[in-house]
Design a protein around this motif. Structure first.
Motif, PDB file in Angstrom:
ATOM      1  N   SER A  50       0.843  -1.188   0.000  1.00  0.00           N
ATOM      2  CA  SER A  50       0.000   0.000   0.000  1.00  0.00           C
ATOM      3  C   SER A  50       0.876   1.235   0.000  1.00  0.00           C
ATOM      4  O   SER A  50       1.845   1.333   0.725  1.00  0.00           O
ATOM      5  N   CYS A  51       0.547   2.188  -0.860  1.00  0.00           N
ATOM      6  CA  CYS A  51       1.324   3.415  -0.931  1.00  0.00           C
ATOM      7  C   CYS A  51       0.421   4.516  -1.432  1.00  0.00           C
ATOM      8  O   CYS A  51      -0.345   4.320  -2.370  1.00  0.00           O
ATOM      9  N   ALA A  52       0.489   5.681  -0.812  1.00  0.00           N
ATOM     10  CA  ALA A  52      -0.392   6.780  -1.188  1.00  0.00           C
ATOM     11  C   ALA A  52      -0.177   7.210  -2.624  1.00  0.00           C
ATOM     12  O   ALA A  52      -1.108   7.661  -3.283  1.00  0.00           O
ATOM     13  N   ASN A  53       1.049   7.090  -3.129  1.00  0.00           N
ATOM     14  CA  ASN A  53       1.367   7.580  -4.458  1.00  0.00           C
ATOM     15  C   ASN A  53       1.355   6.504  -5.530  1.00  0.00           C
ATOM     16  O   ASN A  53       1.524   6.807  -6.702  1.00  0.00           O
ATOM     17  N   ALA A  54       1.205   5.257  -5.149  1.00  0.00           N
ATOM     18  CA  ALA A  54       1.271   4.175  -6.123  1.00  0.00           C
ATOM     19  C   ALA A  54       0.057   3.282  -5.978  1.00  0.00           C
ATOM     20  O   ALA A  54      -0.281   2.873  -4.883  1.00  0.00           O
ATOM     21  N   ARG A  55      -0.586   2.996  -7.115  1.00  0.00           N
ATOM     22  CA  ARG A  55      -1.735   2.095  -7.055  1.00  0.00           C
ATOM     23  C   ARG A  55      -1.266   0.647  -7.061  1.00  0.00           C
ATOM     24  O   ARG A  55      -1.774  -0.179  -6.326  1.00  0.00           O
ATOM     25  N   ILE A  56      -0.310   0.351  -7.917  1.00  0.00           N
ATOM     26  CA  ILE A  56       0.133  -1.035  -8.050  1.00  0.00           C
ATOM     27  C   ILE A  56       1.644  -1.058  -8.215  1.00  0.00           C
ATOM     28  O   ILE A  56       2.204  -0.244  -8.923  1.00  0.00           O
ATOM     29  N   ILE A  57       2.292  -1.986  -7.570  1.00  0.00           N
ATOM     30  CA  ILE A  57       3.707  -2.219  -7.882  1.00  0.00           C
ATOM     31  C   ILE A  57       3.991  -3.706  -7.756  1.00  0.00           C
ATOM     32  O   ILE A  57       3.735  -4.303  -6.732  1.00  0.00           O
ATOM     33  N   PHE A  58       4.430  -4.304  -8.854  1.00  0.00           N
ATOM     34  CA  PHE A  58       4.771  -5.719  -8.873  1.00  0.00           C
ATOM     35  C   PHE A  58       6.184  -5.842  -9.421  1.00  0.00           C
ATOM     36  O   PHE A  58       6.651  -4.981 -10.137  1.00  0.00           O
ATOM     37  N   ALA A 160      15.389  11.876   8.519  1.00  0.00           N
ATOM     38  CA  ALA A 160      15.804  11.903   7.120  1.00  0.00           C
ATOM     39  C   ALA A 160      14.665  11.471   6.204  1.00  0.00           C
ATOM     40  O   ALA A 160      14.404  12.096   5.171  1.00  0.00           O
ATOM     41  N   VAL A 161      13.974  10.390   6.578  1.00  0.00           N
ATOM     42  CA  VAL A 161      12.863   9.902   5.755  1.00  0.00           C
ATOM     43  C   VAL A 161      11.762  10.958   5.668  1.00  0.00           C
ATOM     44  O   VAL A 161      11.226  11.225   4.577  1.00  0.00           O
ATOM     45  N   ARG A 162      11.429  11.552   6.789  1.00  0.00           N
ATOM     46  CA  ARG A 162      10.402  12.604   6.758  1.00  0.00           C
ATOM     47  C   ARG A 162      10.847  13.779   5.896  1.00  0.00           C
ATOM     48  O   ARG A 162      10.050  14.369   5.158  1.00  0.00           O
ATOM     49  N   VAL A 171       9.829   7.286  -1.109  1.00  0.00           N
ATOM     50  CA  VAL A 171      10.704   6.496  -0.237  1.00  0.00           C
ATOM     51  C   VAL A 171      10.155   5.081  -0.136  1.00  0.00           C
ATOM     52  O   VAL A 171       8.959   4.878   0.108  1.00  0.00           O
ATOM     53  N   PHE A 172      11.042   4.114  -0.298  1.00  0.00           N
ATOM     54  CA  PHE A 172      10.695   2.699  -0.221  1.00  0.00           C
ATOM     55  C   PHE A 172      11.583   2.027   0.822  1.00  0.00           C
ATOM     56  O   PHE A 172      12.796   2.272   0.863  1.00  0.00           O
ATOM     57  N   VAL A 173      10.988   1.206   1.648  1.00  0.00           N
ATOM     58  CA  VAL A 173      11.738   0.378   2.591  1.00  0.00           C
ATOM     59  C   VAL A 173      11.664  -1.053   2.077  1.00  0.00           C
ATOM     60  O   VAL A 173      10.577  -1.624   1.940  1.00  0.00           O
ATOM     61  N   ILE A 174      12.831  -1.627   1.762  1.00  0.00           N
ATOM     62  CA  ILE A 174      12.897  -2.990   1.239  1.00  0.00           C
ATOM     63  C   ILE A 174      13.536  -3.861   2.309  1.00  0.00           C
ATOM     64  O   ILE A 174      14.695  -3.668   2.681  1.00  0.00           O
ATOM     65  N   THR A 175      12.774  -4.811   2.811  1.00  0.00           N
ATOM     66  CA  THR A 175      13.220  -5.582   3.964  1.00  0.00           C
ATOM     67  C   THR A 175      13.101  -7.080   3.700  1.00  0.00           C
ATOM     68  O   THR A 175      12.145  -7.540   3.062  1.00  0.00           O
ATOM     69  N   ALA A 176      14.077  -7.842   4.170  1.00  0.00           N
ATOM     70  CA  ALA A 176      14.097  -9.290   3.961  1.00  0.00           C
ATOM     71  C   ALA A 176      13.420  -9.998   5.131  1.00  0.00           C
ATOM     72  O   ALA A 176      14.083 -10.637   5.965  1.00  0.00           O
ATOM     73  N   MET A 189       5.759   1.394  11.155  1.00  0.00           N
ATOM     74  CA  MET A 189       5.947   2.568  10.306  1.00  0.00           C
ATOM     75  C   MET A 189       4.743   3.493  10.369  1.00  0.00           C
ATOM     76  O   MET A 189       4.889   4.727  10.391  1.00  0.00           O
ATOM     77  N   ASP A 190       3.565   2.919  10.420  1.00  0.00           N
ATOM     78  CA  ASP A 190       2.360   3.741  10.571  1.00  0.00           C
ATOM     79  C   ASP A 190       2.388   4.494  11.900  1.00  0.00           C
ATOM     80  O   ASP A 190       1.992   5.665  11.971  1.00  0.00           O
ATOM     81  N   ASP A 191       2.857   3.817  12.952  1.00  0.00           N
ATOM     82  CA  ASP A 191       2.947   4.466  14.260  1.00  0.00           C
ATOM     83  C   ASP A 191       3.889   5.673  14.222  1.00  0.00           C
ATOM     84  O   ASP A 191       3.725   6.626  14.987  1.00  0.00           O
ATOM     85  N   LEU A 192       4.883   5.625  13.332  1.00  0.00           N
ATOM     86  CA  LEU A 192       5.838   6.725  13.194  1.00  0.00           C
ATOM     87  C   LEU A 192       5.330   7.816  12.254  1.00  0.00           C
ATOM     88  O   LEU A 192       6.026   8.804  12.034  1.00  0.00           O
ATOM     89  N   GLY A 193       4.149   7.626  11.706  1.00  0.00           N
ATOM     90  CA  GLY A 193       3.622   8.597  10.758  1.00  0.00           C
ATOM     91  C   GLY A 193       4.248   8.468   9.384  1.00  0.00           C
ATOM     92  O   GLY A 193       4.278   9.435   8.616  1.00  0.00           O
ATOM     93  N   LEU A 194       4.724   7.264   9.041  1.00  0.00           N
ATOM     94  CA  LEU A 194       5.378   7.047   7.756  1.00  0.00           C
ATOM     95  C   LEU A 194       4.498   6.236   6.812  1.00  0.00           C
ATOM     96  O   LEU A 194       4.969   5.377   6.062  1.00  0.00           O
ATOM     97  N   SER A 195       3.213   6.500   6.829  1.00  0.00           N
ATOM     98  CA  SER A 195       2.302   5.743   5.981  1.00  0.00           C
ATOM     99  C   SER A 195       2.522   6.025   4.500  1.00  0.00           C
ATOM    100  O   SER A 195       2.094   5.247   3.643  1.00  0.00           O
TER     101      SER A 195
END
Length: 278
Positions: A50-58, A160-162, A171-176, A189-195
């Protein structure tokens, strides 16, 4: 693109019901996605964040790695062109979140003793001198307490992210991590206001090459050397390794700068050097 099995249309966007999507290129089906997951095997939330600026990303995990499908809102496209904004990708643990502190605190509670560092190894069992049994006990408690949501954030990294978001960058967070951990990390991330940050999970021990190849960010930061190498192989022009308090689990890469935090990578100087190269 073929859409079947009862997908509903609303305002030009696909609204999931019982549905499937097949992406076809040059007469060949290169990607199948359904309400049951990618090719019926994986949780869709790993691959369509889910991303405010992107509808779909595959992105495709094997083969056709240079073929990605992305739908970006027209207003974002205009803003990117006008302001020379870019995509920035970072890791989660030891870059945005202090995973080490959260895990060590849990382990000390489980084992009822302090855990001083034995060495600078990336591997926790070696770093804290644990037996295999102790190591697994600690991980079991970490998962039971849903600590993926409660690892402390790194303050200057959050700043920095804000700042990047305020400048109009994506901004994208890519996590394994796997699906349960991804959902908890999204809540953190939502709790940090980084939705507005898009979270991508590539699976536990997964590689990041294909995600980075599809995104083509202008900047990437990670604490592991192997992911830094993947970023270079994917063509990311600016790659840094965050020290993370460990050795990076690999050999240093010539030309890749090691930093304590991404906190120093925000501001006018960073934007001129990195964003305008896009």
């Amino acid at each position: 693109m073929r859409i079947s099995n009862g997908a509903m249309q609303k305002g030009g966007s696909v609204m999931p019901g019982n549905w499937s999507v097949t992406v076809t290129l040059d007469g060949e089906d290169i990607l199948r996605l359904s309400s049951d997951g990618l090719c019926g095997r994986e949780d869709i939330s790993n691959f369509a964040p889910s991303c405010a600026n992107a509808r779909i990303i595959f992105w495709r995990l094997s083969g056709h790695s240079n073929r990605a499908m992305r739908t970006i809102s027209p207003s974002l496209k205009r803003r990117q062109k006008e302001n020379a904004t870019m995509r920035i990708a970072i890791d989660a643990d030891q870059v945005l979140f202090d995973f080490d502190s959260g895990w060590r605190t849990t382990a000390e509670t489980v084992l009822n003793r302090e855990l001083p560092r034995k060495n600078g190894s990336y591997h926790l069992m070696s770093r804290y001198g644990l037996s295999m049994a102790e190591y697994h006990r600690c991980w079991a408690k970490f998962h039971a307490l849903e600590k993926w949501r409660h690892c402390p954030a790194i303050p200057d990294a959050v700043d920095a992210v804000r700042g990047w978001l305020d400048m109009g960058h994506e901004v994208f967070v890519i996590t394994a991590v796997d699906t349960p951990a991804r959902k908890l990390r999204q809540q953190a991330m939502d709790d940090l206001g980084l939705s507005r940050v898009c979270l991508m999970a590539v699976g536990s021990k997964g590689g990041k090459y294909h995600a980075l190849k599809g995104l083509r960010p202008g900047f990437f930061a990670d604490d592991l050397w192997k992911h830094c190498q993947e970023a270079i192989d994917a063509g990311v022009p600016h790659v840094v390794r965050v020290s993370g308090g460990h050795d990076g689990d690999g050999d240093p890469i010539p030309g890749v700068r090691v930093v304590d935090s991404i906190g120093g990578f925000y501001g006018e100087r960073f934007d001129r050097k990195v964003a305008n190269v896009r």
